[in-house]
Design an enzyme around this catalytic site. Structure first.
Site, PDB file in Angstrom:
ATOM      1  N   GLY A 297       0.836  -1.194   0.000  1.00 43.03           N
ATOM      2  CA  GLY A 297       0.000   0.000   0.000  1.00 43.03           C
ATOM      3  C   GLY A 297       0.870   1.244   0.000  1.00 43.03           C
ATOM      4  NE  ARG A 298      -2.816   6.537  -0.794  1.00 42.33           N
ATOM      5  CZ  ARG A 298      -4.052   6.061  -0.686  1.00 42.33           C
ATOM      6  NH1 ARG A 298      -4.378   5.273   0.320  1.00 42.33           N
ATOM      7  NH2 ARG A 298      -4.974   6.376  -1.590  1.00 42.33           N
ATOM      8  CB  ILE A 299       3.036   2.352   4.722  1.00 44.32           C
ATOM      9  CG1 ILE A 299       2.228   3.441   5.447  1.00 44.32           C
ATOM     10  CG2 ILE A 299       4.281   1.995   5.524  1.00 44.32           C
ATOM     11  CD1 ILE A 299       1.641   3.005   6.777  1.00 44.32           C
TER      12      ILE A 299
ATOM     13  NE  ARG B 182      -6.406  -9.063  -0.491  1.00 43.00           N
ATOM     14  CZ  ARG B 182      -7.567  -8.679  -0.006  1.00 43.00           C
ATOM     15  NH1 ARG B 182      -8.559  -9.542   0.112  1.00 43.00           N
ATOM     16  NH2 ARG B 182      -7.774  -7.427   0.366  1.00 43.00           N
TER      17      ARG B 182
ATOM     18  CB  ILE C  46       6.772  -0.943  10.623  1.00 44.94           C
ATOM     19  CG1 ILE C  46       6.868  -1.165   9.112  1.00 44.94           C
ATOM     20  CG2 ILE C  46       8.156  -0.716  11.208  1.00 44.94           C
ATOM     21  CD1 ILE C  46       5.699  -0.751   8.319  1.00 44.94           C
ATOM     22  CB  ALA C  47       2.271  -4.379   9.549  1.00 43.33           C
TER      23      ALA C  47
ATOM     24  CD  GLU D 141       1.277  -3.389  19.937  1.00 44.97           C
ATOM     25  OE1 GLU D 141       0.875  -2.227  19.782  1.00 44.97           O
ATOM     26  OE2 GLU D 141       2.128  -3.927  19.204  1.00 44.97           O
TER      27      GLU D 141
ATOM     28  CG  HIS E  14       2.526   0.229  18.035  1.00 43.48           C
ATOM     29  ND1 HIS E  14       1.466  -0.643  18.066  1.00 43.48           N
ATOM     30  CD2 HIS E  14       2.371   0.959  16.898  1.00 43.48           C
ATOM     31  CE1 HIS E  14       0.694  -0.440  17.001  1.00 43.48           C
ATOM     32  NE2 HIS E  14       1.227   0.526  16.279  1.00 43.48           N
ATOM     33  CB  ILE E  15       7.541   4.542  18.706  1.00 44.33           C
ATOM     34  CG1 ILE E  15       8.841   3.756  18.472  1.00 44.33           C
ATOM     35  CG2 ILE E  15       7.083   4.417  20.151  1.00 44.33           C
ATOM     36  CD1 ILE E  15      10.041   4.292  19.256  1.00 44.33           C
TER      37      ILE E  15
END
Length: 334
Positions: free
Chosen positions: A162-164, A184, A243-244, A274, A292-293
């Site tokens: 995706g965009r990230i 997919r 990082i997802a 978490e 998670h930063i």
């Protein structure tokens, strides 16, 4: 809650302290309540907070489903302070006529930067070396101590383009890394060219990647998308970067692979369950851990807050997007 005078201002609840100057944009139009501390509320506490509200701005700690909005007769929008929305049952919100919005796009660049920080940190063993230094072990420089691995020219794999994922791929150009990805559906050819990326099947992605970055949403379909079987397909010299979302990786299987050196290293910003971590991860020196930063820059978190505010304002007919929140996830409710 359903009998308040229509001349009263609608109410907005914000579930955590954020940027007061941004939240102040709501005040001409709403009665605003902001929590003064950030904590995880239980289902009954959350339901009590939502009751009587017309809009809420919440985050990933706030798990909202049918039960939590059962008494929220006036609630029109749940604005999530995140791109991912696995904390919200969107189908249940749609059934209740409640819009859901997220903060897509404004955090792409900061998250992509952080993915690279983790990748480079894992490749060069930075966090383990720092712990060793801080423990007072550095008495002399040794030529073959703390050898990491080069990044330049290695294959970068991205699961979830995706965009990230695309922002991560753009940064690979400077490192001379070929990029492969799996979605997919393949991206349009012009996007692939811009990213210098090639679509492959998942098995090929796992087998060819020297560094595999996960950038896909957590859904029932993607839970444990990386488990023992997938890790077994990766090179023993490879490294995994997540990082997802926690839950995309089977953390127990990953810890076992790292312990047995069936995988060279990992860098994780997200974890199953978490803020609890699988205890085995804490014992390993070949994994970089962070809390998670990935989107945690002042500029990005401010922009996320601003977008959540825009979504709320638009839902009530204010601002440039009046009538249609810019990041609505279930437009069928409008």
């Amino acid at each position: 809650t359903g009998t308040r005078s229509m001349t009263d201002k609608p109410r907005v609840w914000v579930s955590r302290p954020t940027f007061p100057g941004v939240i102040a944009r709501l005040e001409p139009h709403f009665e605003v309540t902001v929590e003064d501390t950030e904590r995880k509320l239980g289902p009954s506490e959350l339901a009590a907070r939502l009751a009587g509200q017309d809009a809420v701005i919440v985050g990933l700690k706030d798990r909202i489903g049918a039960a939590e909005v059962g008494a929220a007769e006036r609630l029109r929008i749940v604005a999530n302070l995140a791109v991912g929305y696995d904390n919200i049952d969107v189908d249940a919100m749609s059934a209740a006529g409640i819009a859901v919005s997220n903060t897509a796009d404004v955090l792409n660049e900061s998250v992509a930067d952080y993915a690279w920080a983790l990748l480079l940190g894992a490749a060069r063993r930075m966090t383990a070396a720092e712990r060793w230094l801080r423990a007072g072990h550095w008495h002399a420089t040794e030529f073959k101590a703390w050898l990491g691995t080069d990044v330049r020219g290695r294959t970068l794999g991205i699961l979830g383009m995706g965009r990230i994922g695309q922002a991560i791929a753009h940064r690979a150009v400077g490192f001379g890394m070929p990029v492969i990805y799996h979605n997919r559906s393949p991206l349009p050819e012009e996007v692939e060219r811009a990213c210098r990326a090639r679509h492959v099947d998942k098995a090929q992605l796992l087998g060819e990647s020297d560094f595999l970055v996960l950038a896909l949403p957590l859904t029932p379909r993607t839970r444990h998308a990386i488990g023992a079987a997938e890790l077994a397909l990766m090179k023993p010299t490879a490294m995994l970067i997540n990082i997802a979302r926690g839950g995309i990786v089977d953390d127990a299987a990953l810890a076992a692979a790292l312990r047995d050196r069936r995988l060279a290293g990992a860098a994780l910003d997200v974890f199953e369950g978490e803020p609890k971590l699988h205890p085995a991860l804490l014992t390993l020196d070949n994994v970089v851990l962070s809390p998670h930063i990935a989107s945690a820059t002042t500029e990005t978190r401010r922009a996320m807050t601003s977008l959540a505010v825009d979504n709320v304002l638009a839902m009530f007919g204010h601002g440039p997007h009046a009538g249609r929140p810019p990041n609505i996830l279930n437009p069928n409710v409008l």
